[in-house]
Design a protein around this motif. Structure first.
Motif, short mmCIF file in Angstrom:
data_model
loop_
_atom_site.label_atom_id
_atom_site.label_comp_id
_atom_site.label_asym_id
_atom_site.label_seq_id
_atom_site.Cartn_x
_atom_site.Cartn_y
_atom_site.Cartn_z
N THR A 2 -34.88 -9.86 -87.65
CA THR A 2 -33.48 -10.22 -87.45
C THR A 2 -32.55 -9.02 -87.38
OG1 THR A 2 -33.20 -10.52 -89.82
CG2 THR A 2 -33.74 -12.48 -88.52
N ASN A 3 -32.98 -7.86 -87.83
CA ASN A 3 -32.10 -6.69 -87.81
C ASN A 3 -32.56 -5.66 -86.79
OD1 ASN A 3 -34.37 -5.88 -89.14
ND2 ASN A 3 -33.32 -4.84 -90.80
N MET A 4 -33.13 -6.11 -85.68
CA MET A 4 -33.61 -5.17 -84.67
C MET A 4 -32.44 -4.46 -84.00
SD MET A 4 -34.98 -7.76 -81.65
CE MET A 4 -35.80 -6.49 -80.75
N GLU A 5 -32.70 -3.22 -83.63
CA GLU A 5 -31.70 -2.45 -82.90
C GLU A 5 -31.94 -2.65 -81.41
OE1 GLU A 5 -30.20 2.15 -82.23
OE2 GLU A 5 -31.76 1.73 -83.69
N ILE A 6 -30.93 -3.07 -80.70
CA ILE A 6 -31.03 -3.31 -79.26
C ILE A 6 -30.50 -2.08 -78.53
CG2 ILE A 6 -30.33 -4.78 -77.34
CD1 ILE A 6 -32.03 -6.28 -79.34
N THR A 7 -31.34 -1.50 -77.70
CA THR A 7 -30.95 -0.37 -76.84
C THR A 7 -31.39 -0.69 -75.42
OG1 THR A 7 -33.00 0.89 -77.01
CG2 THR A 7 -31.38 1.19 -78.79
N LEU A 19 -35.75 -12.00 -81.30
CA LEU A 19 -34.31 -12.19 -81.43
C LEU A 19 -33.92 -13.62 -81.07
CD1 LEU A 19 -31.59 -10.80 -82.04
CD2 LEU A 19 -31.44 -10.27 -79.60
N PRO A 20 -33.54 -14.41 -82.07
CA PRO A 20 -33.10 -15.78 -81.76
C PRO A 20 -31.96 -15.76 -80.74
CG PRO A 20 -33.39 -15.49 -84.13
CD PRO A 20 -33.50 -14.12 -83.50
N GLY A 21 -32.14 -16.50 -79.66
CA GLY A 21 -31.15 -16.54 -78.60
C GLY A 21 -31.39 -15.50 -77.52
N GLY A 22 -32.26 -14.55 -77.78
CA GLY A 22 -32.54 -13.49 -76.81
C GLY A 22 -33.15 -14.00 -75.52
N GLU A 23 -33.99 -15.02 -75.64
CA GLU A 23 -34.62 -15.59 -74.45
C GLU A 23 -33.57 -16.13 -73.48
OE1 GLU A 23 -37.60 -19.26 -73.40
OE2 GLU A 23 -37.99 -18.12 -75.23
N GLU A 62 -24.55 -8.08 -74.84
CA GLU A 62 -24.68 -9.51 -75.17
C GLU A 62 -25.81 -9.72 -76.18
OE1 GLU A 62 -25.04 -13.74 -72.79
OE2 GLU A 62 -24.22 -11.99 -71.74
N LEU A 63 -26.90 -8.99 -76.04
CA LEU A 63 -28.01 -9.10 -76.99
C LEU A 63 -27.60 -8.57 -78.37
CD1 LEU A 63 -30.95 -8.05 -74.68
CD2 LEU A 63 -30.57 -10.32 -75.67
N ARG A 64 -26.84 -7.49 -78.39
CA ARG A 64 -26.38 -6.93 -79.68
C ARG A 64 -25.52 -7.93 -80.44
NH1 ARG A 64 -24.90 -0.81 -77.65
NH2 ARG A 64 -27.03 0.00 -77.80
N GLU A 65 -24.79 -8.75 -79.73
CA GLU A 65 -23.95 -9.76 -80.38
C GLU A 65 -24.78 -10.81 -81.11
OE1 GLU A 65 -21.31 -11.34 -77.41
OE2 GLU A 65 -20.39 -9.37 -77.04
N LEU A 66 -26.04 -10.95 -80.74
CA LEU A 66 -26.92 -11.92 -81.38
C LEU A 66 -27.55 -11.40 -82.66
CD1 LEU A 66 -28.84 -13.23 -78.23
CD2 LEU A 66 -26.93 -14.32 -79.42
N VAL A 67 -27.53 -10.08 -82.86
CA VAL A 67 -28.15 -9.49 -84.04
C VAL A 67 -27.25 -9.74 -85.25
CG1 VAL A 67 -28.96 -7.35 -85.13
CG2 VAL A 67 -29.29 -7.70 -82.67
N PRO A 68 -27.80 -10.38 -86.29
CA PRO A 68 -26.98 -10.64 -87.48
C PRO A 68 -26.48 -9.35 -88.11
CG PRO A 68 -29.08 -11.80 -87.61
CD PRO A 68 -29.14 -10.87 -86.44
N ALA A 69 -25.27 -9.38 -88.63
CA ALA A 69 -24.67 -8.20 -89.26
C ALA A 69 -25.30 -7.91 -90.60
CB ALA A 69 -23.17 -8.40 -89.41
#
Length: 69
Positions: A2-7, A19-23, A62-69
């Protein structure tokens, strides 16, 4: 994860699996083809964007917005 870094270099397959919602985001920008393509396990968001004529930046954002804070 859940805390993956999206680059830009994050693998599409990792996004879909972890990533939930990433698909949904991947489908929005790249269509359904990624889900049957074995390349999703070795191709980055940046590479996928290039192959689909997309700018990778909005996808990454948009993917970064899915990562929980």
């Amino acid at each position: 994860m859940t805390n993956m870094e999206i680059t830009h270099e994050t693998l599409i397959g990792d996004v879909v699996r972890e990533l939930p919602g990433g698909e949904d985001v991947i489908k929005k920008y790249f269509g359904n083809g990624c889900f049957t393509c074995p390349g999703m396990n070795m191709e980055s968001i940046s590479f996928g964007a290039m192959m689909h004529g997309q700018d990778p930046e909005p996808i990454v954002q948009e993917l970064r917005e899915l990562v929980p804070a």
